[in-house]
Write an enzyme that holds these catalytic residues in place. Structure first.
Site, PDB file in Angstrom:
ATOM      1  N   THR A   4     -23.712   1.694  49.634  1.00  0.00           N
ATOM      2  CA  THR A   4     -21.721   1.495  49.260  1.00  0.00           C
ATOM      3  C   THR A   4     -22.307   1.987  47.751  1.00  0.00           C
ATOM      4  O   THR A   4     -23.101   2.341  46.762  1.00  0.00           O
ATOM      5  CB  THR A   4     -21.233   0.107  48.904  1.00  0.00           C
ATOM      6  OG1 THR A   4     -20.159   0.630  48.724  1.00  0.00           O
ATOM      7  CG2 THR A   4     -22.160  -0.490  48.668  1.00  0.00           C
ATOM      8  N   THR A   5     -20.369   2.656  47.509  1.00  0.00           N
ATOM      9  CA  THR A   5     -20.493   2.750  45.790  1.00  0.00           C
ATOM     10  C   THR A   5     -21.677   2.369  44.320  1.00  0.00           C
ATOM     11  O   THR A   5     -21.932   3.257  43.880  1.00  0.00           O
ATOM     12  CB  THR A   5     -18.941   3.040  45.618  1.00  0.00           C
ATOM     13  OG1 THR A   5     -18.623   4.061  46.750  1.00  0.00           O
ATOM     14  CG2 THR A   5     -19.318   3.822  44.259  1.00  0.00           C
ATOM     15  N   HIS A  49     -24.207 -19.168  -1.450  1.00  0.00           N
ATOM     16  CA  HIS A  49     -23.236 -19.409  -1.581  1.00  0.00           C
ATOM     17  C   HIS A  49     -22.574 -18.892  -2.923  1.00  0.00           C
ATOM     18  O   HIS A  49     -20.997 -18.985  -3.248  1.00  0.00           O
ATOM     19  CB  HIS A  49     -22.684 -21.474  -1.494  1.00  0.00           C
ATOM     20  CG  HIS A  49     -23.233 -21.888  -1.454  1.00  0.00           C
ATOM     21  ND1 HIS A  49     -22.476 -22.453  -0.338  1.00  0.00           N
ATOM     22  CD2 HIS A  49     -24.380 -22.885  -1.023  1.00  0.00           C
ATOM     23  CE1 HIS A  49     -23.019 -23.413   0.331  1.00  0.00           C
ATOM     24  NE2 HIS A  49     -24.378 -23.615  -0.186  1.00  0.00           N
ATOM     25  N   ARG A  95     -26.656  -9.823  34.320  1.00  0.00           N
ATOM     26  CA  ARG A  95     -28.314  -8.772  33.493  1.00  0.00           C
ATOM     27  C   ARG A  95     -27.153  -7.730  33.075  1.00  0.00           C
ATOM     28  O   ARG A  95     -27.874  -8.014  31.661  1.00  0.00           O
ATOM     29  CB  ARG A  95     -28.623  -8.068  34.952  1.00  0.00           C
ATOM     30  CG  ARG A  95     -29.338  -9.229  36.090  1.00  0.00           C
ATOM     31  CD  ARG A  95     -29.508  -8.043  36.960  1.00  0.00           C
ATOM     32  NE  ARG A  95     -30.604  -9.060  37.760  1.00  0.00           N
ATOM     33  CZ  ARG A  95     -30.252  -9.408  38.817  1.00  0.00           C
ATOM     34  NH1 ARG A  95     -28.916 -10.050  39.116  1.00  0.00           N
ATOM     35  NH2 ARG A  95     -31.435 -10.195  39.622  1.00  0.00           N
ATOM     36  N   SER A 127     -16.579  10.196  -3.047  1.00  0.00           N
ATOM     37  CA  SER A 127     -15.156  10.776  -3.234  1.00  0.00           C
ATOM     38  C   SER A 127     -14.308  11.991  -3.466  1.00  0.00           C
ATOM     39  O   SER A 127     -14.841  12.947  -4.394  1.00  0.00           O
ATOM     40  CB  SER A 127     -14.673  10.390  -4.407  1.00  0.00           C
ATOM     41  OG  SER A 127     -13.142   9.416  -4.429  1.00  0.00           O
ATOM     42  N   LYS A 171     -18.277   8.529  -7.643  1.00  0.00           N
ATOM     43  CA  LYS A 171     -18.603   7.820  -6.543  1.00  0.00           C
ATOM     44  C   LYS A 171     -19.997   7.718  -5.941  1.00  0.00           C
ATOM     45  O   LYS A 171     -19.965   9.324  -5.767  1.00  0.00           O
ATOM     46  CB  LYS A 171     -17.535   7.827  -5.926  1.00  0.00           C
ATOM     47  CG  LYS A 171     -16.281   6.945  -6.725  1.00  0.00           C
ATOM     48  CD  LYS A 171     -16.640   5.674  -7.064  1.00  0.00           C
ATOM     49  CE  LYS A 171     -16.734   4.409  -6.200  1.00  0.00           C
ATOM     50  NZ  LYS A 171     -15.178   4.429  -4.574  1.00  0.00           N
ATOM     51  N   ARG A 172     -20.701   6.626  -5.566  1.00  0.00           N
ATOM     52  CA  ARG A 172     -22.135   6.721  -4.422  1.00  0.00           C
ATOM     53  C   ARG A 172     -21.602   6.223  -3.390  1.00  0.00           C
ATOM     54  O   ARG A 172     -22.223   5.066  -3.616  1.00  0.00           O
ATOM     55  CB  ARG A 172     -22.899   7.025  -5.280  1.00  0.00           C
ATOM     56  CG  ARG A 172     -23.116   8.300  -6.438  1.00  0.00           C
ATOM     57  CD  ARG A 172     -23.532   9.275  -6.076  1.00  0.00           C
ATOM     58  NE  ARG A 172     -23.884   9.914  -6.988  1.00  0.00           N
ATOM     59  CZ  ARG A 172     -23.676  10.692  -7.778  1.00  0.00           C
ATOM     60  NH1 ARG A 172     -21.518  11.303  -7.142  1.00  0.00           N
ATOM     61  NH2 ARG A 172     -23.131  12.037  -8.439  1.00  0.00           N
ATOM     62  N   ASN A 173     -20.488   6.242  -2.698  1.00  0.00           N
ATOM     63  CA  ASN A 173     -20.076   5.215  -1.698  1.00  0.00           C
ATOM     64  C   ASN A 173     -21.531   4.895  -0.898  1.00  0.00           C
ATOM     65  O   ASN A 173     -21.973   6.099  -0.369  1.00  0.00           O
ATOM     66  CB  ASN A 173     -18.873   5.907  -0.861  1.00  0.00           C
ATOM     67  CG  ASN A 173     -17.356   5.814  -2.069  1.00  0.00           C
ATOM     68  OD1 ASN A 173     -17.978   5.184  -3.158  1.00  0.00           O
ATOM     69  ND2 ASN A 173     -16.557   6.734  -1.759  1.00  0.00           N
TER      70      ASN A 173
END
Length: 452
Positions: A109-110, A157, A236, A280, A286-288
């Site tokens: 079957t499929t 925290h 599974r 950017s 910027k060094r994102n």
């Protein structure tokens, strides 16, 4: 034509940030169809082995079961007409197999073919994920050894707590990944089984040699045999996707650690930056952390799929594709996202820039407050724990309220002076003197991981 197509993951823009070429190669249309053809060929071979169909027919089917030999345009057109995920491929294979085509898909079957094909693709995906985790563990082990004694502020925290070492951080991370590696190994025998239930799970269509055929198919594909049909029990596959969710969560945690440590105000670790990389479009400075951000986005998407995967377990009767079809989308999507996230994490940690000097500077930010426990426990000897805690807590509050160095106030307090010699107080206020058993914990973690 593939109902399992990766949807938004196929766009050019998204491809740059999600997934990776290797995992996409496992879950693309051609590979999925080839997996289904492999199942059909294995079924024909198994039926020939058991004398159900002629050996010559099985040979013809196996020879024709190559996706590059089929007219995929005709398959796509047939799919549009039949509104069926597998029948067009079965028809194409039947035509390509010549006289042997009359035996294609006999008794199956499929869902037998599709689910088993899914398992084959999942096996390839698990191989990639396991290898990526192994590489990340190796990278983190190297960092743990290199920074075994590199002091930094532990944070609880969201605030500085006590001194720790960056090596211990890395050892903790690699230990968590090792546990995922163990989970992947434990999952494999449950997941990697054939689906051979037939139309309604009774295997009736396979005839009197059904169990022999099932075993032969499993052997040919290198899979196991499930004790019962699993058309309506996809636990599974759901377990696999849940585990991918766990791995994605760990990946996000590591990415967020680097993201946080790279903040301007912290500056303790940064993801690597290529010379050609643009942080950017408007701010040249910027060094994102773009790789970490991509990991965070991918992980959140994977985790969101886990509840949907669990919904597929609430199926009805002996087969229920109303819920089962969701897995057609979830399996490739989750594997592709996790594969991409792990690749980017490997890039980040392989080139991680650790600023040891900045870690030491940050340890002194509180003026010695991170050593309050060290001082308090030493004072507990002559004063008793409760009185020592009360005394140090009062000095801490004075330090915070009046913005005065903790060490200065300790030296000015008569009880402290009477209980602690200056040389001992100086030692107690040295962050390197209060990293506890961090180095030994690193050694123990790495030793245990070597044994697994």
């Amino acid at each position: 034509m593939n109902p399992l197509s990766s949807c938004f993951l196929d766009s050019l823009t998204v491809t740059s940030f999600f997934g990776n070429a290797e995992m996409r190669g496992v879950f693309n249309d051609r590979q999925l169809m080839q997996a289904w053809l492999d199942v059909e060929a294995a079924l024909a071979g198994a039926q020939a082995d058991t004398g159900v169909i002629p050996a010559g027919a099985a040979a013809q089917i196996t020879a024709a079961a190559r996706v590059e030999l089929l007219d995929l345009a005709a398959v796509a057109a047939d799919a549009a007409d039949t509104v069926h995920p597998l029948v067009p491929l079965v028809r194409a294979l039947t035509r390509a197999a010549g006289d042997g085509g009359r035996y294609v898909h006999l008794g199956a079957t499929t869902q037998d073919v599709m689910d088993t094909g899914f398992v084959l693709r999942a096996r390839a995906g698990l191989d990639i994920v396991s290898r990526q985790i192994d590489e990340l563990v190796r990278v983190l082990r190297r960092l743990a050894l290199r920074h075994r004694d590199t002091a930094m502020a532990a944070r609880t925290h969201g605030q500085q707590a006590l001194p720790t070492t960056f090596g211990l951080r890395c050892a903790v991370w690699q230990s968590e990944l090792q546990r995922h590696r163990e989970r992947l190994a434990q999952l494999r025998p449950r997941l990697l089984v054939v689906s051979m239930g037939g139309a309604a799970g009774t295997m009736a269509g396979y005839g009197p040699r059904a169990f022999d055929i099932e075993r032969a198919v499993a052997d040919r594909l290198g899979l196991g045999v499930a004790p019962t049909p699993w058309h309506a029990t996809p636990d599974r596959v759901v377990e696999c996707l849940t585990l991918l969710g766990l791995i994605a969560s760990t990946a996000e945690k590591l990415a967020r650690e680097v993201y946080f440590l790279g903040r301007t105000e912290i500056g303790e670790a940064h993801e690597p930056q290529r010379d050609t990389q643009v942080g950017s479009s408007t701010m040249p400075h910027k060094r994102n952390p773009i790789r970490c951000e991509a990991v965070i986005a991918a992980a959140g998407t994977v985790r969101a799929q886990v509840p949907l995967a669990m919904q597929t377990m609430v199926s009805q009767d002996d087969r229920d594709m109303g819920v089962g079809m969701a897995l057609w989308k979830l399996v490739p999507e989750c594997f592709i996202l996790v594969g991409g996230a792990l690749q980017r994490l490997n890039e980040v940690f392989a080139g991680l820039r650790v600023d040891v000097a900045r870690m030491r500077v940050n340890l002194s930010t509180t003026g010695g407050l991170v050593l309050s426990e060290s001082v308090m426990l030493r004072l507990a000897g002559p004063l008793g724990r409760e009185q020592a805690h009360h005394l140090v807590m009062r000095i801490v509050r004075d330090s915070l309220d009046h913005d005065r160095p903790f060490a200065e106030l300790l030296r000015a307090d008569p009880q402290v002076r009477a209980s602690l010699p200056e040389a001992e107080l100086t030692r107690l206020l040295d962050p390197l003197s209060y990293v506890g058993h961090a180095a030994a914990l690193v050694d123990r973690a790495l030793l245990q991981s070597e044994a697994t």
